[in-house]
Design a protein around this motif. Structure first.
Motif, PDB file in Angstrom:
ATOM      1  N   LYS A 125       0.833  -1.199   0.000  1.00 51.12           N
ATOM      2  CA  LYS A 125       0.000   0.000   0.000  1.00 51.12           C
ATOM      3  C   LYS A 125       0.874   1.258   0.000  1.00 51.12           C
ATOM      4  O   LYS A 125       0.604   2.233  -0.701  1.00 51.12           O
ATOM      5  CB  LYS A 125      -0.917   0.017   1.216  1.00 51.12           C
ATOM      6  N   THR A 126       1.949   1.204   0.800  1.00 51.22           N
ATOM      7  CA  THR A 126       2.850   2.358   0.827  1.00 51.22           C
ATOM      8  C   THR A 126       3.478   2.590  -0.538  1.00 51.22           C
ATOM      9  O   THR A 126       3.625   3.734  -0.996  1.00 51.22           O
ATOM     10  CB  THR A 126       3.947   2.137   1.880  1.00 51.22           C
ATOM     11  N   GLU A 127       3.840   1.510  -1.211  1.00 56.77           N
ATOM     12  CA  GLU A 127       4.399   1.644  -2.552  1.00 56.77           C
ATOM     13  C   GLU A 127       3.372   2.220  -3.520  1.00 56.77           C
ATOM     14  O   GLU A 127       3.707   3.033  -4.398  1.00 56.77           O
ATOM     15  CB  GLU A 127       4.893   0.288  -3.045  1.00 56.77           C
ATOM     16  N   LYS A 128       2.105   1.844  -3.370  1.00 59.78           N
ATOM     17  CA  LYS A 128       1.056   2.410  -4.214  1.00 59.78           C
ATOM     18  C   LYS A 128       0.876   3.905  -3.938  1.00 59.78           C
ATOM     19  O   LYS A 128       0.630   4.699  -4.851  1.00 59.78           O
ATOM     20  CB  LYS A 128      -0.267   1.676  -3.976  1.00 59.78           C
ATOM     21  N   GLN A 129       0.990   4.287  -2.665  1.00 59.00           N
ATOM     22  CA  GLN A 129       0.902   5.708  -2.336  1.00 59.00           C
ATOM     23  C   GLN A 129       2.038   6.490  -2.994  1.00 59.00           C
ATOM     24  O   GLN A 129       1.842   7.596  -3.500  1.00 59.00           O
ATOM     25  CB  GLN A 129       0.945   5.900  -0.817  1.00 59.00           C
ATOM     26  N   LEU A 130       3.224   5.893  -2.979  1.00 56.60           N
ATOM     27  CA  LEU A 130       4.363   6.546  -3.613  1.00 56.60           C
ATOM     28  C   LEU A 130       4.157   6.642  -5.129  1.00 56.60           C
ATOM     29  O   LEU A 130       4.442   7.675  -5.748  1.00 56.60           O
ATOM     30  CB  LEU A 130       5.645   5.770  -3.299  1.00 56.60           C
TER      31      LEU A 130
ATOM     32  N   HIS B  54      -6.039  10.593 -16.027  1.00 59.74           N
ATOM     33  CA  HIS B  54      -6.815  10.867 -14.812  1.00 59.74           C
ATOM     34  C   HIS B  54      -7.385   9.576 -14.236  1.00 59.74           C
ATOM     35  O   HIS B  54      -7.327   9.323 -13.019  1.00 59.74           O
ATOM     36  CB  HIS B  54      -7.931  11.858 -15.150  1.00 59.74           C
ATOM     37  N   GLY B  55      -7.927   8.729 -15.110  1.00 55.84           N
ATOM     38  CA  GLY B  55      -8.470   7.456 -14.642  1.00 55.84           C
ATOM     39  C   GLY B  55      -7.400   6.540 -14.078  1.00 55.84           C
ATOM     40  O   GLY B  55      -7.629   5.833 -13.080  1.00 55.84           O
ATOM     41  N   ALA B  56      -6.208   6.539 -14.697  1.00 54.35           N
ATOM     42  CA  ALA B  56      -5.126   5.683 -14.206  1.00 54.35           C
ATOM     43  C   ALA B  56      -4.666   6.120 -12.821  1.00 54.35           C
ATOM     44  O   ALA B  56      -4.370   5.281 -11.952  1.00 54.35           O
ATOM     45  CB  ALA B  56      -3.954   5.723 -15.192  1.00 54.35           C
ATOM     46  N   ILE B  57      -4.612   7.414 -12.586  1.00 56.65           N
ATOM     47  CA  ILE B  57      -4.198   7.917 -11.269  1.00 56.65           C
ATOM     48  C   ILE B  57      -5.207   7.517 -10.202  1.00 56.65           C
ATOM     49  O   ILE B  57      -4.843   7.067  -9.103  1.00 56.65           O
ATOM     50  CB  ILE B  57      -4.028   9.446 -11.322  1.00 56.65           C
ATOM     51  N   LEU B  58      -6.482   7.653 -10.516  1.00 55.42           N
ATOM     52  CA  LEU B  58      -7.511   7.250  -9.554  1.00 55.42           C
ATOM     53  C   LEU B  58      -7.479   5.743  -9.317  1.00 55.42           C
ATOM     54  O   LEU B  58      -7.754   5.270  -8.199  1.00 55.42           O
ATOM     55  CB  LEU B  58      -8.889   7.677 -10.062  1.00 55.42           C
ATOM     56  N   ALA B  59      -7.132   4.973 -10.355  1.00 54.71           N
ATOM     57  CA  ALA B  59      -7.053   3.516 -10.194  1.00 54.71           C
ATOM     58  C   ALA B  59      -5.934   3.135  -9.225  1.00 54.71           C
ATOM     59  O   ALA B  59      -6.079   2.189  -8.423  1.00 54.71           O
ATOM     60  CB  ALA B  59      -6.828   2.859 -11.552  1.00 54.71           C
ATOM     61  N   ILE B  60      -4.820   3.853  -9.284  1.00 56.49           N
ATOM     62  CA  ILE B  60      -3.722   3.586  -8.344  1.00 56.49           C
ATOM     63  C   ILE B  60      -4.184   3.841  -6.915  1.00 56.49           C
ATOM     64  O   ILE B  60      -3.906   3.056  -5.996  1.00 56.49           O
ATOM     65  CB  ILE B  60      -2.504   4.465  -8.692  1.00 56.49           C
ATOM     66  N   HIS B  61      -4.902   4.940  -6.728  1.00 59.17           N
ATOM     67  CA  HIS B  61      -5.393   5.246  -5.385  1.00 59.17           C
ATOM     68  C   HIS B  61      -6.403   4.188  -4.917  1.00 59.17           C
ATOM     69  O   HIS B  61      -6.367   3.760  -3.745  1.00 59.17           O
ATOM     70  CB  HIS B  61      -6.045   6.626  -5.383  1.00 59.17           C
ATOM     71  N   LYS B  62      -7.273   3.759  -5.812  1.00 60.58           N
ATOM     72  CA  LYS B  62      -8.251   2.737  -5.432  1.00 60.58           C
ATOM     73  C   LYS B  62      -7.573   1.417  -5.087  1.00 60.58           C
ATOM     74  O   LYS B  62      -8.020   0.693  -4.195  1.00 60.58           O
ATOM     75  CB  LYS B  62      -9.250   2.541  -6.568  1.00 60.58           C
TER      76      LYS B  62
END
Length: 463
Positions: free
Chosen positions: A102-107, A160-168
């Motif tokens: 999760k931390t890696e996804k946040q980064l 924009h969709g890819a960035i939101l997908a990373i957060h999800k």
């Protein structure tokens, strides 16, 4: 486990007083939530569990059952405790791995969202930027640039969709493993809510900008129509005025036909000027529309047309009046005027000729101009030439006075010797004959008044 596994007298497993060295500190390390506040350099330094290195040793303990070890019951009991501890460490390892993912996804989210956020802010500034254009070409350039920007929006939408997908994905990992993190993303302050808000605003600004550009394009097309309409009318009115000016001058100077014929032609010109006035009024209306539309870069100017029209009006009326006066003046000399008739004609045209010595001298100077042959008669052509010079050379008197003042050494009078020294003999003689004596307080013997003589010849001076 040290020792010989084949000896039945020596224990093959550690005693209760000897703990398993591989498990010391592992649970505390795996339960530590340092990933909640760790930065990039700290994430790279996080160590992985080394439990896999002890997998073979645990399997060796299980082999004691096959060797019929005499104390295998105690061994199995202790081995079960080790396996329980092994399972606990494995569970903690999985939890920590999920938290690190999760931390890696946040980064990863922070790395992607920063440039995208900067792009949106720059785009919104451009979409709200004011524009000032003056031609159709300029507004078409802005429209082309806006269309080019709109063509990039599908790619921006996918990003924009890819960035939101990373957060999800980071959120999914958190929910699946019941990870509780304190605070927000440690690598960025740009949340998905901020990104969504800016993206929504950007989507609203794009059609607004497009609508504003289309309105400006329509305005510039209307302005161009007004320019062309005014230019078309002005290109007709301007040459017409110039042609009439030349026609009046030709009628006035050419001695074709009788005075009555010339007057008839001038009257026709005067009527045509009056009849042409609606065209000038139409041009004024078009010019008013141009002014209201704030169009300033126009090839033709109304001021130029107005000046030409005023010159036309101020030329035709005096010319007609001159010919009429000449017709009404008694003519005993075959179409020429005598001195008295010429003086009466000047007075009727507004010239003030005094009945004294100075006035007589000034009139004699004028007679020398219109009657250079000293015949005592003023021909119509000489009269027209004199009046044309009077109506066109409005600054001649000032220029002549300034010239005489230079010759006189900046004095208000001049003497005959100065004229004879500075001018050719015939011009000096002419000036001495035309000038009257100077009556000022600083006068010297032989002083001549060049100002009054210049005024008499060329009209009133502004000096």
């Amino acid at each position: 486990f040290p020792g010989n596994t084949t000896s039945p007298q020596r224990p093959l497993v550690p005693t209760p007083a000897v703990p398993w060295p591989g498990s010391q500190g592992k649970e505390a390390m795996l339960e530590h939530q340092d990933y909640e506040t760790a930065m990039l350099s700290d994430i790279k330094a996080l160590i992985r569990s080394d439990l896999a290195a002890h997998q073979d040793r645990l399997e060796q303990i299980a082999e004691l059952n096959e060797l019929d070890y005499y104390d295998f019951h105690n061994v199995n009991t202790r081995c079960q405790k080790i396996w329980d501890q092994w399972d606990a460490l494995g569970s903690l390892t999985n939890s920590r791995r999920e938290a690190l993912e999760k931390t890696e996804k946040q980064l990863e989210y922070a790395k992607c969202v920063a440039p995208f956020n900067n792009w949106m802010e720059s785009a919104m500034e451009d979409l709200q930027d004011m524009f000032i254009v003056h031609t159709i070409k300029e507004i078409e350039g802005l429209i082309a640039a806006h269309d080019q920007f709109k063509s990039t929006l599908p790619d921006a939408h996918r990003e924009h969709g890819a960035i939101l997908a990373i957060h999800k994905e980071a959120q999914r990992i958190t929910e699946r493993n019941h990870i509780k993190l304190s605070g927000s993303n440690p690598y960025t302050t740009v949340t998905p809510q901020i990104i969504n808000s800016k993206w929504e605003k950007l989507q609203q600004l794009v059609p607004k900008r497009h609508h504003a550009l289309l309105e400006e394009q329509s305005k510039q097309q209307s302005n161009e129509h007004l320019r062309r309409q005014f230019a078309s009318q002005a290109s007709v009115v301007g040459p017409w005025i110039q042609t009439k000016m030349e026609e009046i001058g030709r009628i006035s100077t050419e001695m074709n036909g009788t005075l009555e014929d010339q007057l008839s032609h001038l009257k026709q010109c005067e009527r045509s000027i009056v009849d042409y006035k609606p065209n000038l009024d139409l041009l004024e209306q078009q010019h008013q529309l141009i002014q209201e539309a704030f169009i300033f870069n126009n090839k033709h100017t109304m001021e130029h047309i107005r000046v030409g029209w005023e010159q036309l009006l101020t030329t035709i009326a005096p010319t007609v009046n001159e010919v009429e006066n000449h017709i009404l003046t008694p003519d005993d000399h075959g179409g020429a005027l005598g001195p008295e008739g010429f003086k009466a004609c000047l007075i009727s045209l507004g010239y003030y000729v005094e009945n004294d010595r100075q006035g007589e001298a000034e009139f004699n100077c004028i007679m020398r101009l219109v009657d250079p042959d000293r015949s005592g008669l003023v021909t119509f052509q000489g009269f027209i030439d004199f009046m044309s010079r009077e109506t066109t050379d409005t600054d001649t008197a000032d220029q002549v006075i300034a010239s005489f003042k230079v010759l006189a050494g900046d004095k208000n009078f001049i003497i005959a010797e100065e004229l004879q020294r500075e001018l050719p003999p015939n011009q000096a003689e002419y000036c001495i004959a035309c000038m009257v004596p100077y009556q000022g307080p600083e006068a010297v013997p032989g002083a001549l008044d060049y100002k009054s003589s210049s005024t008499a010849l060329y009209g009133e001076s502004n000096l």
